[in-house]
Scaffold this motif. Structure first.
Motif, PDB file in Angstrom:
ATOM      1  N   ALA A  30       0.855  -1.182   0.000  1.00 58.53           N
ATOM      2  CA  ALA A  30       0.000   0.000   0.000  1.00 58.53           C
ATOM      3  C   ALA A  30       0.888   1.228   0.000  1.00 58.53           C
ATOM      4  O   ALA A  30       2.040   1.178   0.420  1.00 58.53           O
ATOM      5  N   PRO A  31       0.381   2.386  -0.497  1.00 56.79           N
ATOM      6  CA  PRO A  31       1.220   3.588  -0.575  1.00 56.79           C
ATOM      7  C   PRO A  31       1.943   3.921   0.722  1.00 56.79           C
ATOM      8  O   PRO A  31       3.116   4.266   0.708  1.00 56.79           O
ATOM      9  N   GLU A  32       1.255   3.803   1.881  1.00 61.51           N
ATOM     10  CA  GLU A  32       1.941   4.138   3.131  1.00 61.51           C
ATOM     11  C   GLU A  32       3.042   3.126   3.446  1.00 61.51           C
ATOM     12  O   GLU A  32       4.098   3.479   3.975  1.00 61.51           O
ATOM     13  N   ASP A  33       2.814   1.856   3.128  1.00 63.15           N
ATOM     14  CA  ASP A  33       3.849   0.846   3.318  1.00 63.15           C
ATOM     15  C   ASP A  33       5.001   1.078   2.363  1.00 63.15           C
ATOM     16  O   ASP A  33       6.165   0.872   2.717  1.00 63.15           O
ATOM     17  N   LEU A  34       4.683   1.499   1.153  1.00 71.21           N
ATOM     18  CA  LEU A  34       5.718   1.758   0.164  1.00 71.21           C
ATOM     19  C   LEU A  34       6.654   2.854   0.649  1.00 71.21           C
ATOM     20  O   LEU A  34       7.878   2.732   0.568  1.00 71.21           O
ATOM     21  N   GLU A  35       6.091   3.937   1.162  1.00 67.15           N
ATOM     22  CA  GLU A  35       6.930   5.037   1.636  1.00 67.15           C
ATOM     23  C   GLU A  35       7.853   4.571   2.758  1.00 67.15           C
ATOM     24  O   GLU A  35       9.042   4.912   2.779  1.00 67.15           O
ATOM     25  N   ALA A  36       7.324   3.786   3.681  1.00 64.56           N
ATOM     26  CA  ALA A  36       8.154   3.294   4.784  1.00 64.56           C
ATOM     27  C   ALA A  36       9.280   2.405   4.275  1.00 64.56           C
ATOM     28  O   ALA A  36      10.426   2.481   4.760  1.00 64.56           O
ATOM     29  N   LYS A  37       8.970   1.562   3.283  1.00 64.99           N
ATOM     30  CA  LYS A  37       9.995   0.666   2.745  1.00 64.99           C
ATOM     31  C   LYS A  37      11.070   1.448   1.998  1.00 64.99           C
ATOM     32  O   LYS A  37      12.260   1.137   2.090  1.00 64.99           O
ATOM     33  N   VAL A  38      10.659   2.468   1.238  1.00 67.42           N
ATOM     34  CA  VAL A  38      11.648   3.277   0.519  1.00 67.42           C
ATOM     35  C   VAL A  38      12.484   4.089   1.506  1.00 67.42           C
ATOM     36  O   VAL A  38      13.701   4.222   1.333  1.00 67.42           O
ATOM     37  N   ASP A  39      11.855   4.621   2.546  1.00 70.85           N
ATOM     38  CA  ASP A  39      12.607   5.342   3.570  1.00 70.85           C
ATOM     39  C   ASP A  39      13.733   4.462   4.121  1.00 70.85           C
ATOM     40  O   ASP A  39      14.875   4.917   4.283  1.00 70.85           O
ATOM     41  N   GLU A  40      13.395   3.228   4.418  1.00 72.97           N
ATOM     42  CA  GLU A  40      14.384   2.299   4.967  1.00 72.97           C
ATOM     43  C   GLU A  40      15.457   1.970   3.937  1.00 72.97           C
ATOM     44  O   GLU A  40      16.650   1.882   4.250  1.00 72.97           O
ATOM     45  N   LEU A  41      15.035   1.814   2.682  1.00 71.83           N
ATOM     46  CA  LEU A  41      15.980   1.481   1.612  1.00 71.83           C
ATOM     47  C   LEU A  41      16.979   2.609   1.375  1.00 71.83           C
ATOM     48  O   LEU A  41      18.185   2.373   1.252  1.00 71.83           O
ATOM     49  N   ILE A  42      16.504   3.846   1.299  1.00 70.85           N
ATOM     50  CA  ILE A  42      17.395   4.989   1.073  1.00 70.85           C
ATOM     51  C   ILE A  42      18.285   5.215   2.289  1.00 70.85           C
ATOM     52  O   ILE A  42      19.488   5.479   2.161  1.00 70.85           O
ATOM     53  N   GLY A  43      17.713   5.145   3.472  1.00 68.84           N
ATOM     54  CA  GLY A  43      18.502   5.186   4.693  1.00 68.84           C
ATOM     55  C   GLY A  43      19.161   6.513   4.993  1.00 68.84           C
ATOM     56  O   GLY A  43      20.263   6.546   5.550  1.00 68.84           O
ATOM     57  N   ILE A  44      18.524   7.623   4.642  1.00 62.73           N
ATOM     58  CA  ILE A  44      19.070   8.947   4.952  1.00 62.73           C
ATOM     59  C   ILE A  44      18.150   9.616   5.963  1.00 62.73           C
ATOM     60  O   ILE A  44      17.036  10.026   5.614  1.00 62.73           O
ATOM     61  N   PRO A  45      18.572   9.746   7.217  1.00 60.15           N
ATOM     62  CA  PRO A  45      17.731  10.435   8.212  1.00 60.15           C
ATOM     63  C   PRO A  45      17.472  11.882   7.803  1.00 60.15           C
ATOM     64  O   PRO A  45      18.281  12.511   7.110  1.00 60.15           O
ATOM     65  N   ALA A  46      16.356  12.421   8.242  1.00 63.49           N
ATOM     66  CA  ALA A  46      15.942  13.765   7.826  1.00 63.49           C
ATOM     67  C   ALA A  46      16.950  14.829   8.223  1.00 63.49           C
ATOM     68  O   ALA A  46      17.104  15.841   7.525  1.00 63.49           O
ATOM     69  N   ASP A  47      17.675  14.615   9.326  1.00 67.60           N
ATOM     70  CA  ASP A  47      18.618  15.631   9.799  1.00 67.60           C
ATOM     71  C   ASP A  47      20.065  15.324   9.432  1.00 67.60           C
ATOM     72  O   ASP A  47      20.988  15.956   9.950  1.00 67.60           O
ATOM     73  N   ASP A  48      20.267  14.364   8.525  1.00 67.08           N
ATOM     74  CA  ASP A  48      21.634  13.957   8.167  1.00 67.08           C
ATOM     75  C   ASP A  48      22.250  14.958   7.197  1.00 67.08           C
ATOM     76  O   ASP A  48      21.588  15.438   6.274  1.00 67.08           O
ATOM     77  N   TYR A  49      23.528  15.274   7.429  1.00 72.27           N
ATOM     78  CA  TYR A  49      24.242  16.226   6.566  1.00 72.27           C
ATOM     79  C   TYR A  49      24.953  15.446   5.458  1.00 72.27           C
ATOM     80  O   TYR A  49      26.107  15.046   5.583  1.00 72.27           O
ATOM     81  N   ARG A  50      24.231  15.207   4.376  1.00 76.53           N
ATOM     82  CA  ARG A  50      24.799  14.461   3.252  1.00 76.53           C
ATOM     83  C   ARG A  50      23.953  14.702   2.009  1.00 76.53           C
ATOM     84  O   ARG A  50      22.789  15.098   2.102  1.00 76.53           O
ATOM     85  N   PRO A  51      24.554  14.488   0.809  1.00 70.54           N
ATOM     86  CA  PRO A  51      23.756  14.598  -0.429  1.00 70.54           C
ATOM     87  C   PRO A  51      22.637  13.569  -0.412  1.00 70.54           C
ATOM     88  O   PRO A  51      22.612  12.668   0.437  1.00 70.54           O
ATOM     89  N   GLY A  52      21.747  13.688  -1.376  1.00 71.94           N
ATOM     90  CA  GLY A  52      20.582  12.827  -1.279  1.00 71.94           C
ATOM     91  C   GLY A  52      20.017  12.311  -2.575  1.00 71.94           C
ATOM     92  O   GLY A  52      20.708  12.228  -3.599  1.00 71.94           O
ATOM     93  N   SER A  53      18.738  12.000  -2.527  1.00 69.29           N
ATOM     94  CA  SER A  53      18.033  11.334  -3.624  1.00 69.29           C
ATOM     95  C   SER A  53      16.618  11.869  -3.737  1.00 69.29           C
ATOM     96  O   SER A  53      16.031  12.332  -2.754  1.00 69.29           O
ATOM     97  N   ALA A  54      16.083  11.784  -4.937  1.00 69.61           N
ATOM     98  CA  ALA A  54      14.650  11.977  -5.171  1.00 69.61           C
ATOM     99  C   ALA A  54      14.140  10.688  -5.800  1.00 69.61           C
ATOM    100  O   ALA A  54      14.757  10.162  -6.736  1.00 69.61           O
ATOM    101  N   VAL A  55      13.047  10.175  -5.273  1.00 70.43           N
ATOM    102  CA  VAL A  55      12.523   8.878  -5.713  1.00 70.43           C
ATOM    103  C   VAL A  55      11.080   9.055  -6.168  1.00 70.43           C
ATOM    104  O   VAL A  55      10.263   9.661  -5.467  1.00 70.43           O
ATOM    105  N   LEU A  56      10.794   8.494  -7.345  1.00 70.41           N
ATOM    106  CA  LEU A  56       9.450   8.554  -7.926  1.00 70.41           C
ATOM    107  C   LEU A  56       8.979   7.141  -8.247  1.00 70.41           C
ATOM    108  O   LEU A  56       9.724   6.355  -8.848  1.00 70.41           O
ATOM    109  N   VAL A  57       7.762   6.821  -7.838  1.00 72.03           N
ATOM    110  CA  VAL A  57       7.134   5.545  -8.189  1.00 72.03           C
ATOM    111  C   VAL A  57       5.747   5.851  -8.756  1.00 72.03           C
ATOM    112  O   VAL A  57       4.922   6.503  -8.092  1.00 72.03           O
ATOM    113  N   VAL A  58       5.500   5.398  -9.982  1.00 77.25           N
ATOM    114  CA  VAL A  58       4.216   5.614 -10.652  1.00 77.25           C
ATOM    115  C   VAL A  58       3.639   4.260 -11.041  1.00 77.25           C
ATOM    116  O   VAL A  58       4.335   3.433 -11.644  1.00 77.25           O
TER     117      VAL A  58
END
Length: 561
Positions: A30-58
């Motif tokens: 489900a969309p909410e489960d998907l977001e949680a799984k992608v959050d875990e996969l990317i593994g960048i905490p919101a306050d982390d000082y590092r470059p990042g990613s943008a992820v799109l799923v359609v």
């Protein structure tokens, strides 16, 4: 013109025009489960000082996830968001592919046209280069990423579209006969962008704005044709240096057609939905984009119009990756599943692995073959030491790339240039597998007298070398002197530093050379994989030729100046 195998093409075509599909047997998150799984996969905490990613799923025309992680700009701590503008790098090529496909569908060009019909500045190489060759990377045109660097340029320099074209116009030889091989060439796609400009009378940026981005509502997408332009919400690229800190990657490239497209995941949602369900007036163009073209010998080539076509797990796929100035990008479309995943990173990483992991949550894995149905290989023959000795020796895999086979007891070993020694597994007479080479095989062939004359590795016929006088036994000072390239408008000095041969360039500094075989040396940098000297009939060194990946046999003549 080659298309997908019939069943695969039918699946892709259905995926391009259908609005719905039968439910998948695999449970989808489900969309909410998907977001949680992608959050875990990317593994960048919101306050982390590092470059990042943008992820799109359609999926099925609906955006299930469009989210940013990490920072777009480190000094100012600007977060990545769905509207952060990334350099797409080579993901840009599919938009040039769309432009060519549209010109073909509109009858303005023909894929069989000689490119010199439109760009006569390109040299006559004695073999016709067609538009089709450029589209599918079979032209033999050298890649500027290799040639510019060999000419002394840095990727930090300002590299303009015109400079790239001028280098192409000075090219003296092709890597191979057009259509004979596949070799990825950014230069080929720059020539296609120039073709669009000459046929349409518009700049490439204007053409893509009018025919792609504006009709699709991609308001934050543009080909950057001025490196000084201020792009709102533009991300910077970063790499982690040896000191562990992040450093900024300069980005002054304007390689229209092959790269230099800037966009957001929000805009790319419109693009991937367009690929999955094109507007009626664009349907024929998208269908054309998915077509491939075989090589001259009939072997398939899976590169279509700026997109690679193939399969992912149990379903057909269309994808492309990109890499430039620390940006790493990946776009994956699964037409039969009506699923698209886009990952854009502003640091060195593997977005393709991320995208495929996300896609795997939606697509069933192929069933494993039951043990009883797996092929049982016969026991390999027993070969004597004398039998194994027939295979030993040195074989040339390519310029600066050799493999030496030796025997230790009843075991054959292989050692490629600058690599470790690995065991070979006998499968059948004249056939060995090398597990360390991803399970690839070497098959040996004998001549009329029964002696081994070559092996075949990864489809390449590799001759067995006669034992020449090794370079270490030659007088290295024979090679010293100045060498000039008319094509690259640059020169190198070959110098002797003790017993080490080196190249010296006024911008690149000193570059080491290590003996490979005979007059062939391996360079210390990626753009000089092989430096092979050549001689006249009297044995006097006359010049050298540099081969590096997508640019072969670039000639430097020895000069008395």
């Amino acid at each position: 013109m080659q298309t997908f195998p019939k069943a695969v093409f039918r699946s892709l075509l259905l995926g391009l025009i259908a609005l719905s599909f039968a439910p998948l047997a695999l449970a989808q998150p489900a969309p909410e489960d998907l977001e949680a799984k992608v959050d875990e996969l990317i593994g960048i905490p919101a306050d982390d000082y590092r470059p990042g990613s943008a992820v799109l799923v359609v999926k099925d025309g609906e955006v299930l996830l469009n989210k940013g992680y990490g920072l777009a700009n480190l000094p100012h701590r600007v977060p990545v968001t769905p509207t952060t503008v990334f350099d797409l790098a080579s993901v840009s090529k599919q938009f040039a592919g769309f432009a060519i496909a549209k010109l073909v569908v509109d009858g303005q060009i023909d894929l069989k046209d000689d490119i010199r019909k439109y760009i006569p500045e390109l040299p006559d190489f004695g073999s016709t280069i067609t538009i089709d060759h450029l589209v599918h990377h079979t032209s033999g045109v050298r890649d500027w990423t290799n040639t510019l660097h060999l000419a002394g340029w840095s990727f930090d320099d300002v590299i303009s579209f015109e400079q790239i074209l001028n280098m192409a116009y000075r090219q003296e030889k092709l890597n191979f006969t057009p259509g004979a091989e596949y070799s990825y060439s950014n230069t080929g796609y720059n020539l296609l962008a120039e073709l669009v400009q000459r046929v349409s009378g518009l700049s490439f940026r204007e053409w893509t704005d009018q025919h792609i981005f504006q009709p699709l509502g991609m308001t934050d997408t543009r080909f950057l044709d001025d490196h000084t332009e201020v792009v709102p919400r533009r991300a910077s690229g970063y790499y982690r240096a040896q000191d562990g800190n992040y450093h900024a990657s300069p980005n002054n490239l304007m390689a229209l057609g092959s790269s230099s497209l800037f966009s957001t995941t929000t805009d790319l949602a419109y693009w991937v939905m367009h690929l999955a369900n094109p507007k009626p007036e664009m349907k024929a163009i998208v269908e054309r984009m998915m077509q491939t073209s075989p090589l001259n010998d009939g072997k398939p080539n899976n590169y279509a119009f700026g997109l690679s076509v193939g399969s992912f797990r149990t379903t057909p796929s269309v994808n492309h990756s990109g890499s430039w100035a620390s940006f790493r990008t990946y776009l994956l479309v699964l037409p039969e599943e009506n699923l698209s995943v886009v990952v854009l990173n502003n640091y060195s990483s593997n977005p393709g692995a991320t995208a495929r992991t996300i896609a795997s949550w939606f697509v069933e894995a192929p069933e494993e073959t039951p043990e009883e149905e797996k092929a049982v290989l016969p026991d390999p023959p027993q070969l004597s030491a004398a039998d194994l000795d027939r295979y030993t020796g040195t074989y040339r895999l390519g310029p600066g790339w050799y493999v030496t086979l030796t025997r230790q007891g009843k075991q054959l070993w292989t050692q490629a240039t600058n690599e470790s020694n690995f065991p070979m597994t006998l499968l059948a007479k004249d056939l060995f597998r090398i597990d360390a080479y991803s399970g690839r095989t070497m098959e040996f062939f004998a001549g009329a007298e029964g002696k081994i004359i070559h092996l075949v590795y990864s489809g390449m016929e590799c001759p067995k070398m006669e034992q020449p006088l090794g370079a270490e036994d030659k007088a290295l000072d024979e090679y010293t002197g100045r060498y000039v390239s008319r094509e690259l408008l640059t020169e190198y000095e070959v110098m002797l530093d003790g017993d080490q041969l080196k190249l010296r360039h006024h911008r690149l500094g000193e570059l080491g050379l290590s003996p490979a075989y005979g007059d062939d040396f391996v360079g210390s940098q990626w753009f000089i994989s092989s430096v092979e000297f050549y001689r006249d009939e009297d044995g006097t060194v006359q010049g050298f030729r540099v081969t590096s990946g997508r640019a072969r046999l670039q000639d430097f003549r020895k000069t008395s100046r």
